[in-house]
Design an enzyme around this catalytic site. Structure first.
Site, PDB file in Angstrom:
ATOM      1  N   CYS A   1      -9.378 -22.353  17.882  1.00 23.17           N
ATOM      2  CA  CYS A   1     -10.748 -22.437  18.370  1.00 23.17           C
ATOM      3  C   CYS A   1     -11.201 -21.127  19.004  1.00 23.17           C
ATOM      4  O   CYS A   1     -12.336 -21.012  19.460  1.00 23.17           O
ATOM      5  CB  CYS A   1     -10.903 -23.512  19.432  1.00 23.17           C
TER       6      CYS A   1
ATOM      7  N   CYS B   1     -16.551 -23.254  28.166  1.00 28.06           N
ATOM      8  CA  CYS B   1     -15.501 -22.295  28.500  1.00 28.06           C
ATOM      9  C   CYS B   1     -15.015 -22.524  29.931  1.00 28.06           C
ATOM     10  O   CYS B   1     -13.868 -22.248  30.253  1.00 28.06           O
ATOM     11  CB  CYS B   1     -15.983 -20.864  28.355  1.00 28.06           C
TER      12      CYS B   1
HETATM   13  S1  FES Z   1     -14.060 -19.186  24.425  1.00 29.46           S
HETATM   14 FE1  FES Z   1     -15.351 -19.523  22.648  1.00 29.46          FE
HETATM   15  S2  FES Z   1     -17.234 -19.517  23.560  1.00 29.46           S
HETATM   16 FE2  FES Z   1     -16.015 -19.166  25.288  1.00 29.46          FE
END
Ligand code: FES
Ligand SMILES: Cc1ncc(COP(=O)(O)O)c(C=O)c1O
Ligand SMILES: Cc1ncc(COP(=O)(O)O)c(C=O)c1O
Ligand code: FES
Lengths: 152, 388, 388, 152
Positions: D33, D102
């Protein structure tokens, strides 16, 4: 859009008006379509000695009317019948393609006026009547500037 | 020619105001960053867009998140109508509009008719008005959208938008209005008027061409029209046209700040023109509603003459105007609007639209009043229809 | 911050060249006439548009009447693909494309899939290439359109367009190419390459944003996408955006006049950057084909680090670049292009795209080579993946 | 986009690194991700006396990591568990709405590290394990800036 010559004939049209007791009168077009041209001819010894017009229509219609009257004067009836819309347009240094049909109007008006002259003078052959203007609004493609070949 | 240009065709388009050009200029050169980029000049672009969005929403009483910039008013119309139609086709397939809409709406509706939708084109009265009752009567169980223009681009007639909005709201049907001619020219509040979607275009109020906006009330179900990147919160793709968007914002800000004064001025020009021309010239008719009309709009029909010839002669005198004649419009018939209010073809061909704006003065109208009667008379003398 | 901006993101958008702005400016103010109007300033606008159209057609070997201006590259893509699909659905419903197209193409294809069309997304090799053979093999009796981008916006890979065009022609299938990244950057001749439709956008070659063009070979069956007025010969409605169209023409004229010299210059910057970075920094990989790539494109993956952080740190040093990281792109996954060429997610996240342009110099590259290794090292030291 | 405070914590992150023999270590996120945060805690008498982190992720991820380590130090374990992602974001003068997830990462990393500490020290109740991070990529809506309420 229009050549200088078109604009000149539009702003200063030659031979606007009517001829009383004209030898031939032709009216073509249709107010519904936005264009009517009425052409008056004075004809002596088979020669067109005077021409006048009245036109309801666009700049090109007025200019081609004006130019047509100039072109026919001095010509014999048969010569006048040979004047094409292309010749009128060329004499005006060209017309936008969307406006070529307006010059048809001029060609047709000349024919119609001569037709009328012939009819009045018993000069018509049997079937020539069809040559008189039977133009209807739908015959004219008033869709200025479209390409019919490749448009959906 | 050679004379000073007297421009009386503000409904076609306007020049861009110097303050607007000035606001746009930096975004062509130093501040050219792509608004989707995260570096400094990208973020500056993003910020400029969001400031512009707020100016637009402030001007119409919406929230910023309800404004989406497009590439034109036409695109906004296409998007609104197709977007609502395709998003809601499980609910129904019937659309209500009028027969005097701009082609951006009419041709879109016709396209949808070919794709299985059913469209009711409400007729208008001789002033170009629809009534709220007509709209109410046209609603059917499968009606999903009512799209009726705020003010007409040719005859200037202003529709009873708030009343139509109230009906749409009551029936739970989406209501779109093409306000391209209205916005920046008359006061609009989308919430008070129950408008769900509204099309706008900057080049009608001294902003740049090639930028429009669609107001979409939060909650409206709408599919996207231009697919691609995630710009405009994923709803309208393409690299944002930042200079144009900034210009839109600046133009709408200027227009709304100054609306009353501006309107008073151009209304005076309008009314004087209508009064004097109808007094001076015979066989002339005002098209559109006398009061419910855009402040700058004059539309007159002169019998026996044809519009293009009229425009050319006005142009030779340095006056720029427009007409509903087929000879200028690129279609077989003269203006569908003039036919819809009941004008016969031959009268519609002889129509003249004068639309006033910012830089017009009383002297401009003096000049018009001086040359127009002469031109009309000349063309009539040339016409086989006159005195016949 | 405060330092001179070093812009290395020309594939995102470019500044507008001063000569282009200059060519555009008069059309905002004095020459603002609507090109559909018949008076003098309207006719001048019309003429300016037609001159611009000729510049575009000259640049790509087409006829002027085959060029249609749009509001963006995205709109051109939407129009080409939907336009061909809906116009030819009686012949078939199958479309062939690749899995590395721009979202303007991919999302449009996905939209059509929801509407009953069938789309083959050809996979690419590790360099981002499709082969003509792959295309030939994918053709079915119901194939109506092949749409394959000329050059990729992220990794710069240039496809074998002429060969694909030849196959399409032989099979009588329409061939569209999204040339938004290619045009103005490499030489294109649509006739030689058998291209039927081609999308372009001015803001990628020093022209303005918000204006694109679609080349449509005469004879191609295409329905309209934006319905409304009769502009662009009745095929793309909306008041013409004259300043932008003039800017498009000027920009493409400048770009093609100067193509060889321009390319030589930015290729040198590109090659030096690739060589030195891959030498200086460990765990780095070049994405895209080494030779068959856009002259200004560099795309590198740095293992163990994430793209947005990299961009922010470069920005702090005054360098503007872009990344294929999901964190910057507005989607869940990192760039579909990087995944399509086989990068694992975690590597794709650490990618950096540098695209050179007109104003870049050797000193700019020096600066990049000075700061980038430090930044990469810093981020790696912060990374839980490094040395693990 | 980012506040000055975020940029400060991003460019000059506090407490980057590892703690050898940390009392609690938590790792959350997923390289797939694009975000992984690893948090190290030193805990004495139920009080967090030191914290360090390593983060693979965007600017917001780095800044929230940095801020979290500052916030937890000096707090008791129970106090630290009460630090929400909102509190971290507020301490940074806010985050763009697309980046709020985040800051979840930071909240989760603290929990995971404390969880680890409790597990190592036999302080876990029966069912607390579920509180440890079982976050998967799909849990995060990485679609920065969309409105899910009204989009099609
Ligand atoms: S870690 Fe992907 S948007 Fe912040
Ligand atoms: C390959 C490609 N296609 C299409 C587009 C869309 O162009 P525009 O931003 O003009 O809509 C872009 C750039 O954004 C692109 O790089
Ligand atoms: C009422 C109305 N709707 C839509 C449009 C289209 O706007 P645009 O030219 O920005 O596409 C116009 C003007 O052209 C208009 O007057
Ligand atoms: S008379 Fe209609 S275009 Fe000439």
């Amino acid at each position: 859009m229009y050549s200088e010559k078109v604009m000149d004939h539009f702003m200063n049209p030659r031979n606007v008006g009517e001829i009383e007791n004209a030898d031939g009168v032709g009216e073509v077009g249709n107010a519904k379509c936005g264009d009517i041209m009425k052409m008056y001819l004075k004809i002596e010894n088979d020669i067109i000695v005077d021409a006048k017009f009245k036109t309801f229509g666009c700049g090109a219609a007025v200019a081609t009317s004006s130019m047509s009257t100039e072109l026919v004067v001095g010509k014999t009836v048969e010569e006048a019948l040979k004047i094409t819309n292309k010749a009128v347009a060329e004499a005006l240094d060209g017309l936008p393609s969307a406006k070529m049909h307006c010059s048809n109007l001029a060609e047709e008006a000349i024919r119609a006026a001569i037709e009328d002259y012939k009819r009045k003078n018993g000069l018509l052959g049997e079937c020539d009547c069809a040559a008189a203007c039977g133009r209807r609004c739908d015959d004219v493609h008033h869709d200025h500037g479209y390409d019919e070949d490749d448009d959906e | 020619m050679g004379e000073k240009l007297i421009y009386m065709d503000h409904a076609a388009t306007t020049y861009v105001k110097p303050q607007v050009v000035e606001a746009m200029l930096p975004f062509f050169t130093e501040k050219f960053g792509n608004a989707s980029s995260i570096y400094t000049i990208g973020r500056e672009s993003k910020k400029a867009i969001e400031e512009s969005r707020e100016k637009v929403s402030d001007a119409i009483g919406a929230q910023a998140r309800e404004i989406f910039f497009t590439g034109s008013g036409t695109e906004a119309d296409n998007w609104a109508i197709k977007g609502v139609a395709y998003a809601n086709k499980s609910k129904g397939n019937h659309i209500i509009t009028t027969n005097i809409e701009h082609h951006a709406v009419l041709h879109t509706c016709q396209y949808l008719e070919n794709d299985g939708f059913e469209v009711t084109y409400l007729p208008v009265d001789e002033n170009g008005l629809v009534t709220p009752q007509q709209v109410a009567d046209a609603i059917k169980p499968n009606t999903i959208l009512i799209t009726i223009m705020f003010a007409n681009n040719e005859i200037g007639t202003i529709q009873p938008i708030a009343e139509i909005g109230a009906i749409a709201k009551e029936k739970g049907i989406y209501f779109h209005t093409d306000a391209v001619q209205a916005i920046g020219n008359i006061a609009i509040n989308v919430k008070d008027m129950n408008i769900d979607l509204m099309s706008m275009s900057a080049h009608k109020f001294y902003g740049p061409k090639g930028v429009g906006a669609l107001y979409v009330r939060k909650g409206v179900k709408l599919v996207s029209f231009i697919h691609g990147g995630a710009q405009e919160r994923g709803r309208r793709a393409s690299t944002e046209n930042i200079p144009a968007i900034v210009g839109f914002g600046k133009a709408i800000e200027l227009a709304t700040a100054n609306l009353d004064e501006y309107n008073k001025k151009i209304m005076a020009l309008r009314d004087r023109t209508i009064d004097e021309i109808t007094k001076k010239i015979p066989f002339v008719k005002l098209n559109g509603h006398r009061e419910k009309r855009l402040p700058g709009n004059v539309n007159l029909s002169f019998q026996f003459i044809e519009g293009e010839s009229l425009l050319l002669m006005l142009d030779m005198k340095g006056i720029a105007a427009s007409s509903g004649s087929a000879c200028t419009s690129g279609s077989l018939d003269p203006s569908h609007v003039l036919l819809a209010i009941g004008l016969p073809h031959e009268i519609a061909h002889g129509s003249l639209r004068l639309t006033f704006g910012d830089e017009n003065t009383d002297e401009d109208v003096n000049k018009l009043l001086e040359v127009l009667p002469v031109i009309v008379e000349r063309l009539r003398e040339m016409s086989p229809l006159y005195e016949n």
